[in-house]
Write a protein that holds these residues in place. Structure first.
Motif, PDB file in Angstrom:
ATOM      1  N   TYR A  83     108.672  74.445 -24.368  1.00  0.00           N
ATOM      2  CA  TYR A  83     109.042  73.852 -23.079  1.00  0.00           C
ATOM      3  C   TYR A  83     109.209  72.357 -23.317  1.00  0.00           C
ATOM      4  O   TYR A  83     108.232  71.661 -23.579  1.00  0.00           O
ATOM      5  N   GLY A  84     110.448  71.897 -23.273  1.00  0.00           N
ATOM      6  CA  GLY A  84     110.699  70.499 -23.617  1.00  0.00           C
ATOM      7  C   GLY A  84     110.248  70.259 -25.046  1.00  0.00           C
ATOM      8  O   GLY A  84     110.591  71.011 -25.941  1.00  0.00           O
ATOM      9  N   LYS A  85     109.425  69.239 -25.219  1.00  0.00           N
ATOM     10  CA  LYS A  85     108.923  68.932 -26.568  1.00  0.00           C
ATOM     11  C   LYS A  85     107.634  69.677 -26.899  1.00  0.00           C
ATOM     12  O   LYS A  85     107.138  69.605 -28.017  1.00  0.00           O
ATOM     13  N   TRP A  86     107.081  70.408 -25.921  1.00  0.00           N
ATOM     14  CA  TRP A  86     105.775  71.023 -26.086  1.00  0.00           C
ATOM     15  C   TRP A  86     105.868  72.415 -26.710  1.00  0.00           C
ATOM     16  O   TRP A  86     106.668  73.240 -26.308  1.00  0.00           O
ATOM     17  N   THR A  87     104.988  72.674 -27.668  1.00  0.00           N
ATOM     18  CA  THR A  87     104.918  73.998 -28.288  1.00  0.00           C
ATOM     19  C   THR A  87     104.197  74.961 -27.344  1.00  0.00           C
ATOM     20  O   THR A  87     103.544  74.553 -26.385  1.00  0.00           O
ATOM     21  N   LYS A  88     104.309  76.233 -27.668  1.00  0.00           N
ATOM     22  CA  LYS A  88     103.625  77.262 -26.886  1.00  0.00           C
ATOM     23  C   LYS A  88     102.107  77.011 -26.898  1.00  0.00           C
ATOM     24  O   LYS A  88     101.452  77.108 -25.855  1.00  0.00           O
ATOM     25  N   GLY A  89     101.562  76.690 -28.049  1.00  0.00           N
ATOM     26  CA  GLY A  89     100.123  76.440 -28.157  1.00  0.00           C
ATOM     27  C   GLY A  89      99.675  75.277 -27.291  1.00  0.00           C
ATOM     28  O   GLY A  89      98.631  75.349 -26.630  1.00  0.00           O
ATOM     29  N   ARG A  90     100.440  74.199 -27.269  1.00  0.00           N
ATOM     30  CA  ARG A  90     100.078  73.040 -26.443  1.00  0.00           C
ATOM     31  C   ARG A  90     100.209  73.370 -24.957  1.00  0.00           C
ATOM     32  O   ARG A  90      99.376  72.952 -24.158  1.00  0.00           O
ATOM     33  N   MET A  91     101.227  74.124 -24.575  1.00  0.00           N
ATOM     34  CA  MET A  91     101.383  74.503 -23.168  1.00  0.00           C
ATOM     35  C   MET A  91     100.220  75.387 -22.720  1.00  0.00           C
ATOM     36  O   MET A  91      99.723  75.243 -21.610  1.00  0.00           O
ATOM     37  N   ILE A  92      99.800  76.280 -23.593  1.00  0.00           N
ATOM     38  CA  ILE A  92      98.640  77.111 -23.274  1.00  0.00           C
ATOM     39  C   ILE A  92      97.417  76.224 -23.119  1.00  0.00           C
ATOM     40  O   ILE A  92      96.663  76.348 -22.145  1.00  0.00           O
ATOM     41  N   GLN A  93      97.225  75.312 -24.055  1.00  0.00           N
ATOM     42  CA  GLN A  93      96.072  74.420 -24.014  1.00  0.00           C
ATOM     43  C   GLN A  93      96.071  73.569 -22.750  1.00  0.00           C
ATOM     44  O   GLN A  93      95.065  73.495 -22.044  1.00  0.00           O
ATOM     45  N   PHE A  94      97.200  72.923 -22.464  1.00  0.00           N
ATOM     46  CA  PHE A  94      97.293  72.065 -21.276  1.00  0.00           C
ATOM     47  C   PHE A  94      96.958  72.826 -20.001  1.00  0.00           C
ATOM     48  O   PHE A  94      96.360  72.274 -19.085  1.00  0.00           O
ATOM     49  N   ASN A  95      97.383  74.062 -19.933  1.00  0.00           N
ATOM     50  CA  ASN A  95      97.317  74.793 -18.671  1.00  0.00           C
ATOM     51  C   ASN A  95      96.165  75.782 -18.593  1.00  0.00           C
ATOM     52  O   ASN A  95      96.078  76.564 -17.649  1.00  0.00           O
ATOM     53  N   THR A  96      95.280  75.710 -19.582  1.00  0.00           N
ATOM     54  CA  THR A  96      94.026  76.455 -19.491  1.00  0.00           C
ATOM     55  C   THR A  96      92.850  75.489 -19.581  1.00  0.00           C
ATOM     56  O   THR A  96      92.014  75.453 -18.685  1.00  0.00           O
ATOM     57  N   SER A  97      92.796  74.658 -20.610  1.00  0.00           N
ATOM     58  CA  SER A  97      91.641  73.762 -20.744  1.00  0.00           C
ATOM     59  C   SER A  97      91.629  72.679 -19.677  1.00  0.00           C
ATOM     60  O   SER A  97      90.547  72.320 -19.189  1.00  0.00           O
ATOM     61  N   SER A  98      92.771  72.178 -19.268  1.00  0.00           N
ATOM     62  CA  SER A  98      92.794  71.142 -18.227  1.00  0.00           C
ATOM     63  C   SER A  98      92.264  71.662 -16.890  1.00  0.00           C
ATOM     64  O   SER A  98      91.460  70.981 -16.247  1.00  0.00           O
ATOM     65  N   PRO A  99      92.673  72.849 -16.433  1.00  0.00           N
ATOM     66  CA  PRO A  99      92.076  73.371 -15.203  1.00  0.00           C
ATOM     67  C   PRO A  99      90.557  73.562 -15.308  1.00  0.00           C
ATOM     68  O   PRO A  99      89.828  73.319 -14.347  1.00  0.00           O
ATOM     69  N   TYR A 100      90.064  73.967 -16.482  1.00  0.00           N
ATOM     70  CA  TYR A 100      88.614  74.121 -16.641  1.00  0.00           C
ATOM     71  C   TYR A 100      87.925  72.761 -16.560  1.00  0.00           C
ATOM     72  O   TYR A 100      86.873  72.627 -15.936  1.00  0.00           O
ATOM     73  N   ALA A 101      88.508  71.730 -17.169  1.00  0.00           N
ATOM     74  CA  ALA A 101      87.934  70.381 -17.089  1.00  0.00           C
ATOM     75  C   ALA A 101      87.931  69.898 -15.642  1.00  0.00           C
ATOM     76  O   ALA A 101      86.945  69.307 -15.170  1.00  0.00           O
ATOM     77  N   ASN A 102      89.016  70.151 -14.923  1.00  0.00           N
ATOM     78  CA  ASN A 102      89.102  69.778 -13.518  1.00  0.00           C
ATOM     79  C   ASN A 102      88.017  70.499 -12.721  1.00  0.00           C
ATOM     80  O   ASN A 102      87.329  69.891 -11.897  1.00  0.00           O
ATOM     81  N   ALA A 103      87.848  71.779 -12.968  1.00  0.00           N
ATOM     82  CA  ALA A 103      86.846  72.569 -12.242  1.00  0.00           C
ATOM     83  C   ALA A 103      85.439  72.059 -12.537  1.00  0.00           C
ATOM     84  O   ALA A 103      84.609  71.951 -11.627  1.00  0.00           O
ATOM     85  N   ARG A 104      85.146  71.728 -13.791  1.00  0.00           N
ATOM     86  CA  ARG A 104      83.816  71.199 -14.139  1.00  0.00           C
ATOM     87  C   ARG A 104      83.510  69.928 -13.353  1.00  0.00           C
ATOM     88  O   ARG A 104      82.415  69.744 -12.825  1.00  0.00           O
ATOM     89  N   SER A 105      84.510  69.051 -13.266  1.00  0.00           N
ATOM     90  CA  SER A 105      84.342  67.805 -12.520  1.00  0.00           C
ATOM     91  C   SER A 105      84.071  68.085 -11.042  1.00  0.00           C
ATOM     92  O   SER A 105      83.183  67.482 -10.430  1.00  0.00           O
ATOM     93  N   ARG A 106      84.807  69.019 -10.475  1.00  0.00           N
ATOM     94  CA  ARG A 106      84.622  69.358  -9.056  1.00  0.00           C
ATOM     95  C   ARG A 106      83.280  70.037  -8.805  1.00  0.00           C
ATOM     96  O   ARG A 106      82.652  69.819  -7.774  1.00  0.00           O
ATOM     97  N   ILE A 107      82.823  70.850  -9.762  1.00  0.00           N
ATOM     98  CA  ILE A 107      81.521  71.506  -9.608  1.00  0.00           C
ATOM     99  C   ILE A 107      80.409  70.449  -9.604  1.00  0.00           C
ATOM    100  O   ILE A 107      79.485  70.519  -8.801  1.00  0.00           O
ATOM    101  N   ARG A 108      80.522  69.465 -10.498  1.00  0.00           N
ATOM    102  CA  ARG A 108      79.516  68.388 -10.514  1.00  0.00           C
ATOM    103  C   ARG A 108      79.462  67.671  -9.162  1.00  0.00           C
ATOM    104  O   ARG A 108      78.388  67.403  -8.633  1.00  0.00           O
ATOM    105  N   LYS A 109      80.638  67.355  -8.605  1.00  0.00           N
ATOM    106  CA  LYS A 109      80.687  66.692  -7.297  1.00  0.00           C
ATOM    107  C   LYS A 109      80.091  67.586  -6.210  1.00  0.00           C
ATOM    108  O   LYS A 109      79.333  67.117  -5.367  1.00  0.00           O
ATOM    109  N   TRP A 110      80.429  68.872  -6.252  1.00  0.00           N
ATOM    110  CA  TRP A 110      79.906  69.810  -5.259  1.00  0.00           C
ATOM    111  C   TRP A 110      78.387  69.907  -5.358  1.00  0.00           C
ATOM    112  O   TRP A 110      77.684  69.892  -4.339  1.00  0.00           O
TER     113      TRP A 110
END
Length: 124
Positions: A92-119
């Protein structure tokens, strides 16, 4: 914005299932619409709202069961792919399949961890 733990699990579930759909469509030679049909990258908040709505019918236990199952399927499908398929060429564009998977799985988990801490701070 404060969201519930169930919404956070729905968010993770939604992203994991979406990434699997990308891979399944690609495996069938179909066009993959990123991030999702009807959504643009600058509309990820709306996509999150869609995920909350998609899974609101599931109770807490079933959300967790479904997240564990989709996570297992995602790990299996990634593990079955070669390094060259994942990182050998742009997907996708310049991004490999592995990077797209990483961006769109690990980033949501990092976001969720941050929100859980706030909650947790608000309920403690």
């Amino acid at each position: 914005m404060m969201i519930s733990p169930a919404d956070l699990v729905a968010y993770l579930l939604g992203w994991n299932e979406l990434v699997l759909r990308w891979l399944e469509r690609d495996d069938r030679g179909e066009v993959v619409e990123f991030p999702e049909t009807g959504f643009k990258w600058n509309q990820l908040g709306l996509l999150a709202q869609k995920f909350y709505a998609d899974y609101q019918h599931l109770d807490w236990q079933n959300l967790l069961i479904r997240l564990a199952a989709v996570n297992h399927r995602l790990v299996e499908t990634i593990s079955s792919r070669t390094h060259d398929e994942l990182y050998g060429s742009p997907w996708y564009g310049k991004w490999t399949k592995g990077r797209m998977i990483q961006f769109n799985t690990s980033s949501p988990y990092a976001n969720a961890r941050s929100r859980i801490r706030k909650w947790l701070k608000t309920v403690s």
